[in-house]
Design a protein around this motif. Structure first.
Motif, short mmCIF file in Angstrom:
data_model
loop_
_atom_site.label_atom_id
_atom_site.label_comp_id
_atom_site.label_asym_id
_atom_site.label_seq_id
_atom_site.Cartn_x
_atom_site.Cartn_y
_atom_site.Cartn_z
N SER A 252 31.70 9.72 73.62
CA SER A 252 31.73 11.18 73.57
C SER A 252 32.08 11.76 74.94
CB SER A 252 30.43 11.77 73.01
OG SER A 252 29.33 11.35 73.73
N ASP A 253 31.73 11.07 76.02
CA ASP A 253 32.16 11.56 77.32
C ASP A 253 33.65 11.27 77.55
OD1 ASP A 253 29.70 12.58 77.87
OD2 ASP A 253 29.62 11.77 79.91
N GLU A 254 34.11 10.14 77.04
CA GLU A 254 35.54 9.85 77.16
C GLU A 254 36.34 10.92 76.41
OE1 GLU A 254 36.95 6.22 75.41
OE2 GLU A 254 38.98 6.56 76.14
N ALA A 255 35.87 11.23 75.20
CA ALA A 255 36.57 12.24 74.39
C ALA A 255 36.52 13.61 75.07
CB ALA A 255 35.94 12.31 73.00
N ALA A 256 35.41 13.88 75.80
CA ALA A 256 35.31 15.16 76.50
C ALA A 256 36.42 15.26 77.54
CB ALA A 256 33.95 15.27 77.19
N GLY A 257 36.79 14.12 78.11
CA GLY A 257 37.84 14.12 79.12
C GLY A 257 39.17 14.62 78.55
N ILE A 258 39.39 14.39 77.26
CA ILE A 258 40.65 14.81 76.64
C ILE A 258 40.82 16.33 76.75
CG2 ILE A 258 41.95 14.94 74.47
CD1 ILE A 258 40.40 12.43 73.58
N ALA A 259 39.71 17.06 76.58
CA ALA A 259 39.80 18.52 76.59
C ALA A 259 40.05 19.05 78.01
CB ALA A 259 38.52 19.12 76.03
N GLY A 260 39.67 18.29 79.03
CA GLY A 260 40.04 18.70 80.39
C GLY A 260 38.91 19.25 81.23
N SER A 261 37.87 19.82 80.62
CA SER A 261 36.73 20.29 81.42
C SER A 261 35.47 20.15 80.59
CB SER A 261 36.89 21.76 81.81
OG SER A 261 35.67 22.27 82.34
N LEU A 262 34.39 19.77 81.27
CA LEU A 262 33.10 19.67 80.56
C LEU A 262 32.66 21.05 80.09
CD1 LEU A 262 30.79 17.23 82.52
CD2 LEU A 262 31.34 17.18 80.09
N GLY A 263 33.19 22.06 80.69
CA GLY A 263 32.81 23.43 80.33
C GLY A 263 33.38 23.90 79.00
N LEU A 264 34.09 23.01 78.30
CA LEU A 264 34.75 23.43 77.06
C LEU A 264 34.07 22.91 75.79
CD1 LEU A 264 38.45 22.75 78.13
CD2 LEU A 264 37.36 24.97 77.85
N LEU A 265 33.15 21.95 75.97
CA LEU A 265 32.68 21.23 74.77
C LEU A 265 31.24 21.52 74.40
CD1 LEU A 265 34.41 17.84 75.47
CD2 LEU A 265 35.09 19.59 73.86
N ALA A 266 31.09 21.88 73.14
CA ALA A 266 29.76 22.19 72.61
C ALA A 266 29.17 20.94 71.98
CB ALA A 266 29.90 23.26 71.55
N SER A 267 27.85 20.95 71.77
CA SER A 267 27.27 19.85 71.00
C SER A 267 26.06 20.33 70.21
CB SER A 267 26.91 18.68 71.92
OG SER A 267 25.61 18.80 72.41
N ALA A 268 25.78 19.59 69.15
CA ALA A 268 24.62 19.91 68.31
C ALA A 268 23.84 18.64 68.08
CB ALA A 268 25.11 20.45 66.96
N SER A 269 22.51 18.76 68.09
CA SER A 269 21.68 17.63 67.69
C SER A 269 20.91 18.07 66.46
CB SER A 269 20.70 17.25 68.82
OG SER A 269 21.44 16.89 69.96
N ILE A 270 21.11 17.34 65.37
CA ILE A 270 20.51 17.78 64.11
C ILE A 270 19.77 16.62 63.43
CG2 ILE A 270 22.20 19.62 63.71
CD1 ILE A 270 23.59 17.75 61.72
#
Ligand code: NAD
Length: 374
Positions: A252-270
């Motif tokens: 999930s951190d590798e995939a976050a890199g695709i978007a370009g900034s950690l400031g772009l990705l949301a997450s949910a724990s359910i």
């Protein structure tokens, strides 16, 4: 009117400024789309340690228990790094929250807004069209398996971690992943290491069984090493990726890199109920805290996820996502992803523009469009 109670745990570093900027957007969306939000703030993380001696005070836990969702900022910072690991903000706040509310599935959607393809470290033609979600098992596996620890032998120190899964743990998170796949492009990839790990063999067997209840979902399997490679070679091939805890943490951190900034990705724990904890993928970013320059998109999109998963307010969730996309289309960016200095916004300015766009879009949708011809 439908009313939802939300525990607001802003935490440390950039957490409070991001949450402060986002709450008015959530309030506005609820007002426009006909439901009410009751926010109740509570201390968490380092800030809570300073005030009460505990990263997750009892009062905070009580507030969470009488809410339908937790809207979380971030926790942690250098001040608390010297505390014993079990007392550090992340471990002492987030792990008990996950445990108390049985939040066994972590969802991290990753997509690239077309306007932000330049922010991706991948070539635009590779990042283009990425729209995937990682469903990570969150409460089992090697992080929690017993035995765990260190022993001293004649040969020296020996350290042990145990990777263990029970069928029921795999079943419940798989059901979440299949349900999500049904609402998306109906493709699910189980990432494992079934060529060497017994636990992965159990994952495959169990997921194949669950798949029988979801004949419309196309299931495939991928070894984790190949998945890590495919995420940078051809990420658009993925729809829903299901992983055990450790693999999901890394991918999930590798995939976050695709978007370009950690400031772009949301997450949910359910978990199995509608209760959920919603937070940005990044941490408390002490390097930029208090400067009003952090990117609020991940926090805002976490609010959209909360609307979707905990409240089933899909229309409001989609309206927020559209408003963020529209502000980006106009060229506005926070400093982490900005290219044109004349369009750089502060955290607050960006969030204000999202709120304006949300309202504008809502009004234009409501106003009748007249044809030019009589
Ligand atoms: P981090 O995610 O806080 O920061 C990594 C980099 O990303 C930094 O350069 C930061 O400036 C940038 N960044 C993160 N969010 C951003 C945003 N919204 N806008 C612009 N840039 C952003 O990771 P770190 O520096 O390794 O950790 C800092 C602290 O956060 C540590 O104490 C860590 O334990 C904690 N942490 C907390 C959580 C959580 O609360 N869930 C998660 C990860 C890390």
């Amino acid at each position: 009117m439908k009313t939802y109670r939300v525990a607001v745990l802003s935490g440390d570093g950039i957490g409070p400024e991001l949450v402060r900027a986002t709450i008015p957007i959530l309030r506005l969306a609820s007002h426009l789309y006909g439901f009410e939000l009751i926010f109740e703030e509570a201390l968490v993380g380092g800030t809570a340690i300073e005030a009460t001696g505990k990263a997750l005070p009892l009062e905070t836990l009580e507030i969470c228990k009488r809410s339908q969702a937790i809207f979380f900022g971030a926790v942690g910072g250098k001040q608390w790094d010297s505390l014993p690991p079990e007392k550090q903000p992340e471990r002492a706040a987030l792990l008990p929250l996950r445990k108390t509310f049985s939040l066994f599935a972590n969802l991290r959607p990753v997509s690239c807004y077309p306007e932000l393809l330049d922010a991706s470290p991948l070539k635009p033609q590779i990042a283009s069209g990425v729209d995937l979600i990682i469903v990570r098992e969150l409460t089992g596996g090697i992080y929690f398996g017993q035995p765990k620890g260190k022993i001293y032998t004649e040969q020296g120190e020996k350290a042990i971690d145990t990777l263990v899964y029970e069928t029921s743990e795999i079943e419940r998170v798989s059901a979440v992943a299949f349900e999500i796949a049904l609402r998306r492009r109906k493709k699910l990839t189980l990432v494992d290491k079934a060529n060497v790990l017994e636990s992965s063999v159990l994952w495959r067997k169990t997921v194949k069984e669950i798949a029988k209840n979801y004949p419309d979902v196309q299931l495939n399997f991928m070894y984790v090493d190949n998945a890590a490679l495919q995420l940078v070679l051809k990420p658009a091939q993925f729809d829903v990726i299901l992983c055990e805890n450790l693999f999901g943490d890394i991918l999930s951190d590798e995939a976050a890199g695709i978007a370009g900034s950690l400031g772009l990705l949301a997450s949910a724990s359910i978990g199995s109920t509608k209760f959920g904890l919603y937070e940005p993928a990044g941490g408390s970013a002490p390097d930029i805290a208090g400067k009003n320059i952090a990117n609020p998109i991940a926090q805002i999109l976490s609010g959209a996820l909360m609307f979707e998963y905990s409240f089933q307010e899909e229309e409001a969730a989609q309206a927020i996502r559209t408003a963020v996309g529209d502000v980006l289309k106009e060229g506005y960016r926070t400093a982490d992803i900005a290219q044109d200095p004349s369009y750089i916004c502060t955290t607050e300015q960006f969030a204000d523009k999202v709120a304006q766009k949300l309202e504008e879009n809502f009004k234009s949708k409501k106003e009748p469009v007249f044809s030019e011809k009589p």
